[in-house]
Design a protein around this motif. Structure first.
Motif: not given
Lengths: 299, 299
Positions: A87, A90, A92-93, A154-155, A158-159, A161-163, A165-166, A183, B32-34, B36, B116, B120
């Motif tokens: 993922h 991809m 989009c990532m 998410g914690q 995956a969480g 990865q969200a950080i 991205l941001a 994380l 979940a951060p950022a 998410l 993501l 998650a």
């Protein structure tokens, strides 16, 4: 960790890697329909250092864990790691085309199939730890699945990865960078150690020491990753080198320089060894060796 | 199923839907951060018929199941359903912009965050059924997770989606179409019923009858879905109408015509009722009513 034990460690590592490879080949279903099984196997087999499975197996060995449970947990953790790479690569990532020296899954099979293969690998990770033949005690299976779900979600991964991205283009300081990596990559590496320990009996202080060992391994792994991103070439890495710098992502090297990052990696690995010594586990040689392996890796 | 019980069923359904909504709002982590957590909650809350949770809860009720386990299983199944919609709507899959009357997750939060959030949500589905407070017996938790993993994975929902991808423009016959839907939507609907039954005690013949009920519900659901795709408008459906025909996808309507599909749905629902009667479960009223609800739904 004494260098004299390296030949022994190397033999152990290769034996475990072969066992994991064989188990993954058996358990990752080629029979998922319409090419999905092929994409799943492509994403998982014939590649990777299998660091996470090795951590599971070494921790299980250290506590005298149940071998069947340890092998299933080792493969499950690797499936989560493999799906996250599919993922993450991809468009989009990270939009990466090369992984482990091969075209990434979405390049080879298309984005839709890559998305589904990742999704199916995550489900399979849990299924692997829930055989219905009675070979795993239900309480152990439940504990393993709980730890993996938390580390992946998410914690956890995956969480992180969200950080990540941001964070592109942001000037993260060291605590923020470490919080992200705790994380993004740390949670699954740490879970590998604690899951291995959960296949046997470990008292609370030992579990706590292994948690600290796992946390240090996770942090050191990422610092070394950032070092390799600037010092190794793509052929050695088996993936695109220099992409973090190109993407203007904060790294330990951008934060503390190359020498500073190397010194930091050494210090964190020292903490991993110290935690292991405090665990008083009699069979911790391979966990010690894995810490050194993380520090010395070249890809 | 007697029409006189509809008011009672309606009240039961609303009560259960509210309980599921409240539980999902509590368990789908805003922390979940950022961003998410926000994307995850957006994907799950304030929408949907909650058919799968209702099947879990009605089956649990029919076997006198453990309420806490049933509610957790109900929410877990819905999280798997919700994540599959998030991923299915993405540009590399169905590229849909409208879902439950709202912009889809990738439109609202971007593709990377949608990817993501789906990942998650899948992990959270398993985590939900593995509380560490002892409220679920480990063997029950393991069984629930095993059923969900199989229904969601490469030999279940994800496998069905792969067949769907490979089927665009192909002239599938009825057995092939049913085989696809048995995995794509049927596996999770059937698992909803069997998971509900797993929260209590059901003998083997009862379990088998419930499996057949679940299979019939799954098939009928899809036939009705295909009917609604051509008879309802987007506002009523809360998603883009006519998209299967536009995508040249084989459907029960394209295969047997509108009247033929309606007659087929009625017949399959009759089989669902028959399976329930054979189960000899004393409290199956809500399962009977859910079968009728699937047949009569307008969106």
């Amino acid at each position: 960790m004494n260098d004299l034990s390296w030949p022994t460690f190397g033999a152990w590592r290769e034996r475990q890697q072969q066992a994991v490879e064989a188990a993954l080949s058996r358990w990752v279903c080629a029979d998922a329909p319409a090419g999905l099984g092929d994409a799943m196997r492509y994403a998982v087999l014939d590649g990777g250092k299998r660091l996470r499975p090795l951590l599971v197996l070494a921790a299980a060995e250290a506590v005298g864990g149940l071998p069947e449970a340890a092998l299933r947990a080792a493969c499950a953790v690797e499936l989560i790691h493999a799906y996250s790479l599919v993922h993450d690569d991809m468009p989009c990532m990270d939009n990466d085309v090369l992984r482990r020296g091969k075209p990434t899954v979405h390049v080879r099979y298309g984005q839709a199939q890559a998305l589904l293969a990742g999704d199916a690998l995550q489900a399979l990770a849990f299924e692997l730890m829930l055989p219905d033949d009675g070979s795993l005690p239900p309480a152990m299976a439940a504990s393993l699945c709980r730890q993996l779900a938390r580390a992946a979600g998410g914690q956890g991964m995956a969480g992180g990865q969200a950080i990540d991205l941001a964070s592109v283009g942001l000037a993260l300081d060291q605590p923020a960078l470490e919080a992200m990596h705790r994380l993004k990559t740390g949670a699954l590496l740490q879970a590998s150690v604690t899951m291995g320990a959960s296949t046997g009996l470990a008292d609370a202080p030992t579990q706590e020491a292994l948690r600290r060992y796992g946390a240090s391994i996770g942090l050191a792994f990422q610092v070394v990753d950032d070092i390799l991103d600037v010092t190794a070439d793509s052929a050695t890495l088996g993936k695109t080198a220099g992409k973090d710098a190109a993407a203007d992502k904060p790294t330990f090297v951008s934060l503390m320089g190359l020498d500073g990052a190397q010194a930091y990696a050494d210090r964190v690995l020292g903490e991993a060894h110290a935690a292991l010594r405090e665990s008083r586990l009699p069979q911790a040689d391979h966990l010690h060796a894995l810490a050194d392996w993380v520090g010395r890796r070249t890809h």
